[in-house]
Structures are given as C-alpha cells and as structure tokens.
Design a protein around this motif. Structure first.
Motif, PDB file in Angstrom:
ATOM      1  N   GLY A  37      -0.998   0.728  14.126  1.00 58.81           N
ATOM      2  CA  GLY A  37      -0.479   0.209  12.871  1.00 58.81           C
ATOM      3  C   GLY A  37      -1.333   0.633  11.692  1.00 58.81           C
ATOM      4  O   GLY A  37      -0.815   1.015  10.634  1.00 58.81           O
ATOM      5  N   THR A  40      -0.167   3.064   7.830  1.00 58.33           N
ATOM      6  CA  THR A  40       0.037   2.364   6.558  1.00 58.33           C
ATOM      7  C   THR A  40      -1.194   2.490   5.689  1.00 58.33           C
ATOM      8  O   THR A  40      -2.322   2.439   6.178  1.00 58.33           O
ATOM      9  CB  THR A  40       0.362   0.874   6.782  1.00 58.33           C
ATOM     10  OG1 THR A  40       0.563   0.253   5.508  1.00 58.33           O
ATOM     11  CG2 THR A  40      -0.765   0.159   7.504  1.00 58.33           C
ATOM     12  N   ASP A  41      -0.957   2.671   4.394  1.00 63.65           N
ATOM     13  CA  ASP A  41      -2.037   2.627   3.419  1.00 63.65           C
ATOM     14  C   ASP A  41      -1.740   1.580   2.346  1.00 63.65           C
ATOM     15  O   ASP A  41      -2.339   1.567   1.273  1.00 63.65           O
ATOM     16  CB  ASP A  41      -2.249   4.007   2.779  1.00 63.65           C
ATOM     17  CG  ASP A  41      -0.943   4.618   2.274  1.00 63.65           C
ATOM     18  OD1 ASP A  41       0.062   3.888   2.193  1.00 63.65           O
ATOM     19  OD2 ASP A  41      -0.949   5.830   1.969  1.00 63.65           O
ATOM     20  N   ASN A  42      -0.809   0.684   2.659  1.00 63.99           N
ATOM     21  CA  ASN A  42      -0.410  -0.387   1.763  1.00 63.99           C
ATOM     22  C   ASN A  42      -1.263  -1.628   2.067  1.00 63.99           C
ATOM     23  O   ASN A  42      -1.294  -2.104   3.200  1.00 63.99           O
ATOM     24  CB  ASN A  42       1.078  -0.679   1.960  1.00 63.99           C
ATOM     25  CG  ASN A  42       1.578  -1.839   1.132  1.00 63.99           C
ATOM     26  OD1 ASN A  42       1.245  -2.983   1.393  1.00 63.99           O
ATOM     27  ND2 ASN A  42       2.391  -1.534   0.134  1.00 63.99           N
ATOM     28  N   LEU A  67       0.596  -4.686   3.541  1.00 68.26           N
ATOM     29  CA  LEU A  67       1.028  -4.443   4.910  1.00 68.26           C
ATOM     30  C   LEU A  67      -0.162  -4.440   5.863  1.00 68.26           C
ATOM     31  O   LEU A  67      -0.070  -4.949   6.980  1.00 68.26           O
ATOM     32  CB  LEU A  67       1.791  -3.115   4.980  1.00 68.26           C
ATOM     33  CG  LEU A  67       2.402  -2.740   6.328  1.00 68.26           C
ATOM     34  CD1 LEU A  67       3.279  -3.857   6.872  1.00 68.26           C
ATOM     35  CD2 LEU A  67       3.212  -1.448   6.203  1.00 68.26           C
ATOM     36  N   LYS A  68      -1.278  -3.884   5.430  1.00 66.87           N
ATOM     37  CA  LYS A  68      -2.489  -3.928   6.259  1.00 66.87           C
ATOM     38  C   LYS A  68      -2.901  -5.373   6.538  1.00 66.87           C
ATOM     39  O   LYS A  68      -3.286  -5.719   7.661  1.00 66.87           O
ATOM     40  CB  LYS A  68      -3.634  -3.180   5.572  1.00 66.87           C
ATOM     41  CG  LYS A  68      -3.576  -1.669   5.686  1.00 66.87           C
ATOM     42  CD  LYS A  68      -4.804  -1.042   5.057  1.00 66.87           C
ATOM     43  CE  LYS A  68      -4.772   0.480   5.181  1.00 66.87           C
ATOM     44  NZ  LYS A  68      -4.934   0.912   6.583  1.00 66.87           N
ATOM     45  N   LEU A 122       7.310   1.722  11.890  1.00 68.98           N
ATOM     46  CA  LEU A 122       6.435   2.356  10.901  1.00 68.98           C
ATOM     47  C   LEU A 122       6.070   3.776  11.340  1.00 68.98           C
ATOM     48  O   LEU A 122       6.023   4.700  10.516  1.00 68.98           O
ATOM     49  CB  LEU A 122       5.159   1.530  10.711  1.00 68.98           C
ATOM     50  CG  LEU A 122       5.334   0.129  10.123  1.00 68.98           C
ATOM     51  CD1 LEU A 122       3.970  -0.558  10.029  1.00 68.98           C
ATOM     52  CD2 LEU A 122       6.007   0.158   8.760  1.00 68.98           C
ATOM     53  N   ARG A 128       6.972   7.334   9.488  1.00 68.20           N
ATOM     54  CA  ARG A 128       5.947   8.321   9.159  1.00 68.20           C
ATOM     55  C   ARG A 128       6.360   9.712   9.647  1.00 68.20           C
ATOM     56  O   ARG A 128       6.075  10.709   8.987  1.00 68.20           O
ATOM     57  CB  ARG A 128       4.606   7.902   9.765  1.00 68.20           C
ATOM     58  CG  ARG A 128       3.435   8.838   9.431  1.00 68.20           C
ATOM     59  CD  ARG A 128       3.220   8.987   7.945  1.00 68.20           C
ATOM     60  NE  ARG A 128       2.898   7.744   7.275  1.00 68.20           N
ATOM     61  CZ  ARG A 128       1.654   7.311   7.051  1.00 68.20           C
ATOM     62  NH1 ARG A 128       0.623   8.042   7.443  1.00 68.20           N
ATOM     63  NH2 ARG A 128       1.452   6.170   6.424  1.00 68.20           N
ATOM     64  N   ALA A 182      10.569   1.986   7.348  1.00 65.27           N
ATOM     65  CA  ALA A 182       9.343   1.349   6.859  1.00 65.27           C
ATOM     66  C   ALA A 182       9.626  -0.109   6.491  1.00 65.27           C
ATOM     67  O   ALA A 182       8.862  -1.016   6.861  1.00 65.27           O
ATOM     68  CB  ALA A 182       8.776   2.109   5.667  1.00 65.27           C
ATOM     69  N   GLU A 215       8.214  -3.475   8.487  1.00 64.81           N
ATOM     70  CA  GLU A 215       7.483  -4.548   7.815  1.00 64.81           C
ATOM     71  C   GLU A 215       8.184  -5.892   8.010  1.00 64.81           C
ATOM     72  O   GLU A 215       7.522  -6.920   8.252  1.00 64.81           O
ATOM     73  CB  GLU A 215       7.362  -4.225   6.328  1.00 64.81           C
ATOM     74  CG  GLU A 215       6.570  -5.268   5.552  1.00 64.81           C
ATOM     75  CD  GLU A 215       6.321  -4.874   4.111  1.00 64.81           C
ATOM     76  OE1 GLU A 215       5.771  -5.702   3.358  1.00 64.81           O
ATOM     77  OE2 GLU A 215       6.670  -3.728   3.733  1.00 64.81           O
TER      78      GLU A 215
END
Length: 358
Positions: free
Chosen positions: A185, A189-191, A194-195, A320, A324, A340, A344
C-alpha cells in the motif's frame, strides 16, 4: 479459460485482442512436442483485470495460454511458475482443477513467462450480473451453497499427498500478510490522507489476536467469477487463477470470499465493487456463509471479523495497484481510471469495520 470455443461473446473483439508473436510461440512449442494450429483463430478471453488468457488449439485440443500483464508487477503477483506447480499437483486431488500442461520461463519467446493449461468449458458468472441465470429462481441459493462447499473441499486437501507440503511459508502467515500488504500500500500512494488511512487499518490489524490454525491450501482470490460452472447443475468444473496460491490460515480464503460478498444493506463502495451478484435476492448473507463454513470444516471462526478487515485491506490495496498500472501505461483499460477512488473507499470500509460492524 472460461469460454465455449464457439461463443464469441466470451472473447474480446479481434481488434481489442492484445497481439502476440504467435509464429515464434508456435516454433518454441514445436520443439517441446506441441503443435499449435495457427489456421484456427487464437482468441483472447474477456473478463479479468490483469493476467491475459488466450484460447488456442494445441495437439488437436483446445488449451489456454496464460500470461501476466506487461510492465513492472507488484511483488508476488502474477506468478506463473507458482500457478503451474499448483495446477500440476492439485489436479490429482480435485476434479474441478484444470491440469497444467506446460510452463515456460524463457521471456525471449513472447516477452514474459507463460503457461499452457487444460481448457475447461462452462458458465462464468461475471461481476454482479446474474442475467445468465435469470430463469433459475434456485440459482442464488445453489450458488451460495456451492461456493462454501467448494471452499470446504480445498480445506480438506492433503497437501503432503500431492507434493505441495512445502508450498509457501505458513508459519506467521497472517502477520506477514498484514506487513506485506501494508508495504504494498505504501508503494502505491503518495497522498498523505491515504497513507494515514492505510496506517490506521494496518496498526489496528497488528494489534489483533488471531487463532493458530493448521495450514491448508489457499487460493487467495476465491470468488464466483474464478469458478467455471456446469450451466445446469451449477457445480464447478474448474477453479482458476491460482497465481497467488499458497498455504496458510484457512480462514483467509473465507475472509477473502466475504470481502467480495456484497449485501443489499452494505455501504456504497461494496455495491460499486460489483465483484459478485450476492446483493441479489436469494443469496445468503455473510453470516450464513460463515456459519456453514464452520459447520463443514469444524473450525472456530471467532476471529473472522478481523480477518475480513485484513481481506478488505488487501482488496483496497489491490485496486490501488491496478490503478498504478494504468497510470504507468502498463494497461490501457478505461475501467482502471476509477480504481484509485474505489481502492480508497474500500479501505474506508475496512477502517469502519474495525469498529465492530459486520
């Protein structure tokens, strides 16, 4: 692997079929004693979101060529070698497992590893669409019972007798699954929000107490559209998509099934998921599925709610990952655009489920 050779609706249109160097493939297989009939059209099966499956005629009989998607793949996913090994052995134990015919790890042939698998024709119920069985009022109940009974049949397989007793690493399976899906996960993700959501669910899972159970064979993606059915009896003629198969806690497969098992009163995300038609009238509820599985296997299921959270966590991360792949250009399918958001939203359902909801 699921279509009748003469039923064009089970295949992608020829213009949408992902091409392959069939001549090179034919030459390779010929050196291994297999003759591909190139005068018969090779068709790509519809359905599925990742691995590609093609129907061809080999040595006069229909067979399925199965290969992973293009591009960088998530760790442990789309493992053709693992799937080939399982199918080579498991077909001796269960009549509804198609036998593996050949495995090739030479990427110079078609660009990726691939395998050939025995073709099993039958009916596949895709997603939430139950229209192929509109005239069968008994279908929801029969399909509900069939899925649980099929899962119980996997539970009873003696891996030692078929040479799969060294498959996977069953000790610490659940802990590794939590850690592994948490890492995957984080990779997609780089949000920041969301992290944080991923970390919330991961930390909750790491604090749970799970039963120690004797390991059994696991499919790891057990759901209705991975079953090819006899269209009259609605019993399985094949269980497909074994590329994540392993050994571990048997309730992980049950939890996986229940992560796909939508009910009419579920949150919108699970309705949008649309992986099985279980929200239609007549299907069992998740609680009924769990009780029947416990009765068939004798397993205690008191930690099943936490395992379902893990299965939902995994499912959210999988969507996710699929998104990607679309972002990276490895797939062109427009269905991936919304994955995406769906991933989420499923993670939000997982977090809500940590509060004790079903």
């Amino acid at each position: 692997m699921s279509a009748e050779p003469g039923d064009a609706s089970k295949f992608l249109p020829l213009e949408e079929t992902v091409p392959c160097d069939w001549g090179r493939l034919s030459g390779y297989l010929k050196t291994n004693g297999m003759r591909v009939d190139l005068e018969r059209p090779i068709r790509q099966f519809a359905g599925g979101l990742a691995n590609r499956n093609y129907l061809m005629v080999v040595n006069g009989k229909p067979a399925v060529l199965r290969r992973p998607p293009d591009g960088d793949l998530p760790p442990g996913a789309h493992d053709m070698a693992r799937e080939h090994r399982i199918l080579s052995r498991l077909a001796d134990a269960l009549p509804f497992v198609a036998r593996a015919l050949h495995y090739c790890d030479d990427c110079s042939v078609i660009g990726v590893s691939f395998q050939l698998i025995e073709y099993r024709p039958g009916l596949v119920i895709r997603g939430a669409d139950l229209s192929p069985l509109n005239d069968r009022t008994d279908a929801p109940g029969k399909l509900s019972a069939m899925m649980v009974e099929t899962l119980a049949a996997l539970y009873r397989v003696d891996c030692r007798k078929i040479g799969l007793d060294d498959l996977g690493r069953p000790d610490g399976f659940i802990g590794r699954a939590i850690a592994g899906w948490s890492r995957r996960g984080a990779l997609v993700t780089d949000n920041a929000a969301l992290k944080a959501l991923l970390q919330d669910v991961s930390h909750w899972l790491s604090r749970q107490l799970f039963r120690e159970r004797s390991p059994t064979l696991l499919h790891c993606d057990f759901k209705l559209d991975n079953l090819i059915l006899d269209p009259q009896a609605l019993v399985p003629v094949a269980l497909v998509d074994w590329d994540m198969g392993t050994r571990g806690d048997p309730l992980f497969d049950l939890a996986t099934l229940l992560s796909y098992w939508a009910q009419p009163d579920d949150p919108p995300a699970l309705q949008r998921l649309g992986q099985m038609p279980t929200a239609h009238p007549g299907f069992w509820r998740r609680s009924e599925v769990a009780r029947r599985y416990a009765a068939l296997t004798g397993e205690d299921i008191d930690d099943l709610p936490a395992l379902r959270v893990l299965a939902l966590f995994k499912l959210g991360v999988v969507f996710l990952q699929l998104h990607r792949q679309w972002i990276n250009g490895a797939v062109k399918d427009d269905r991936y655009v919304e994955f995406a958001r769906l991933g989420e939203d499923i993670l939000l359902v997982a977090r809500d489920a940590t509060g004790g909801s079903e």
